[in-house]
Design an enzyme around this catalytic site. Structure first.
Site, PDB file in Angstrom:
ATOM      1  N   LYS A 174    -111.294  -8.851  67.823  1.00 21.99           N
ATOM      2  CA  LYS A 174    -111.277  -7.543  68.477  1.00 21.99           C
ATOM      3  C   LYS A 174    -112.526  -6.741  68.118  1.00 21.99           C
ATOM      4  O   LYS A 174    -113.071  -6.002  68.948  1.00 21.99           O
ATOM      5  CB  LYS A 174    -110.018  -6.772  68.063  1.00 21.99           C
ATOM      6  CG  LYS A 174    -109.891  -5.372  68.685  1.00 21.99           C
ATOM      7  CD  LYS A 174    -109.938  -5.404  70.200  1.00 21.99           C
ATOM      8  CE  LYS A 174    -109.374  -4.159  70.848  1.00 21.99           C
ATOM      9  NZ  LYS A 174    -109.944  -2.889  70.381  1.00 21.99           N
ATOM     10  N   GLU A 181    -118.280  -4.619  74.239  1.00 20.22           N
ATOM     11  CA  GLU A 181    -117.966  -3.465  75.087  1.00 20.22           C
ATOM     12  C   GLU A 181    -119.046  -2.395  74.975  1.00 20.22           C
ATOM     13  O   GLU A 181    -119.477  -1.816  75.981  1.00 20.22           O
ATOM     14  CB  GLU A 181    -116.604  -2.921  74.656  1.00 20.22           C
ATOM     15  CG  GLU A 181    -116.123  -1.682  75.373  1.00 20.22           C
ATOM     16  CD  GLU A 181    -114.837  -1.189  74.745  1.00 20.22           C
ATOM     17  OE1 GLU A 181    -114.848  -0.108  74.120  1.00 20.22           O
ATOM     18  OE2 GLU A 181    -113.810  -1.886  74.865  1.00 20.22           O
TER      19      GLU A 181
END
Length: 304
Positions: A174, A181
């Site tokens: 993550k 991102e």
């Protein structure tokens, strides 16, 4: 009922709602009991006023999933929760935690024969409708116990969730996800800024964003979101140019340094967020003064 959810913010609250839609009843706990009660009334879940009440309401072996802010809030809750649990219980940390903390926490719980898993959860406020992307680390036994809940929370029972490896791996994946991102968002922001400021073309940014959504190699959910807000406001004059950064962006850059793996896009995207927060202001003033010193160039006065 074996599953309890602690932390009912934007992510946790909607996870509780999605589980209810899938016919899964759980126990809820939140710092504000009013929030727990409201969501329980909406979903049919059981609102618990304390961690002790939540543990008592669950049938052993229990699963207690924490959806709390990473750091002190998660640490303090784990310390308070551990003595209440029994051997064979499972704790899941669903915060955006640092993967290096996971092994320590797993060891702390293992002394009590309590299992631990770490889950990176992506999907934001859209997870309720679209499902969450969940990457989790832990034992095979923990993965087997979590499977029905992953299938309910994910976009489909077969997609959007993965047991990626041992304890710590979920938060690690993550972390890298969030670093990517950062880079993607920065690239879109820079590209649209170039188009907005190009003289003579009067480009319709909303139309271009919508165009790119169809068949383009850069189509993505981030582009979908951009097309949506640019269709209504291309100037963005009411918004301050301040972009917060999460711990995960910093951890990704640090990981790149530790491994000696070049990650310039993700690292520079993080630096640009620092700059947006005013942390480049003093350096820019230094540059202006040096330029004045060697070239006699005028300064723009009036800064703080």
């Amino acid at each position: 009922m074996e599953f309890g959810l602690v932390g009912l913010g934007r992510m946790g609250g909607n996870m509780a709602r999605r589980l209810a839609r899938k016919g899964i009843r759980i126990a809820l706990n939140n710092r504000s009991h009013e929030v727990s009660s409201a969501i329980a009334a909406e979903t049919g879940h059981l609102a618990c006023a304390s961690l002790a009440d939540l543990v008592a309401a669950l049938q052993a072996p229990r699963i207690v999933w924490l959806m709390l802010p990473a750091g002190d809030a998660t640490e303090q809750t784990l310390q308070a929760l551990a003595p209440l649990l029994s051997p064979g219980d499972l704790v899941v940390d669903g915060a955006n935690g640092y993967y290096k903390d996971d092994r320590r926490r797993a060891d702390m719980l293992a002394v009590r024969q309590i299992d631990f898993a770490d889950a990176g959860v992506s999907g934001g406020v859209w997870g309720l409708e679209n499902g969450y992307c969940i990457m989790f680390g832990g034992s095979d036994a923990a993965a087997a116990r979590l499977k029905p809940y992953m299938e309910a929370l994910a976009p489909t029972p077969a997609t959007g969730w993965l047991h990626v490896g041992p304890v710590g791996s979920g938060h690690f994946v993550k972390m890298v996800h969030n670093g990517i991102e950062y880079g993607m968002m920065q690239a879109f922001a820079e590209g649209f800024a170039l188009m907005k400021h190009k003289p003579g073309f009067d480009l319709d940014l909303g139309a271009i964003a919508e165009l790119w959504r169809h068949g383009s190699v850069v189509r993505s959910w981030l582009l979908d979101l951009s097309a949506d807000f640019l269709a209504h406001d291309q100037a963005l004059d009411a918004i301050q140019p301040f972009v917060a950064d999460s711990g995960e962006g910093r951890w990704t850059a640090l990981e790149a340094v530790e491994q000696g793996i070049p990650a310039p896009v993700m690292s520079l995207a993080l630096m640009m967020r620092f700059a947006s927060q005013g942390k480049n202001d003093y350096a820019a003033k230094m540059l202006a003064k040096m330029r004045q010193g060697f070239g006699g160039h005028a300064l723009k006065e009036g800064g703080k």
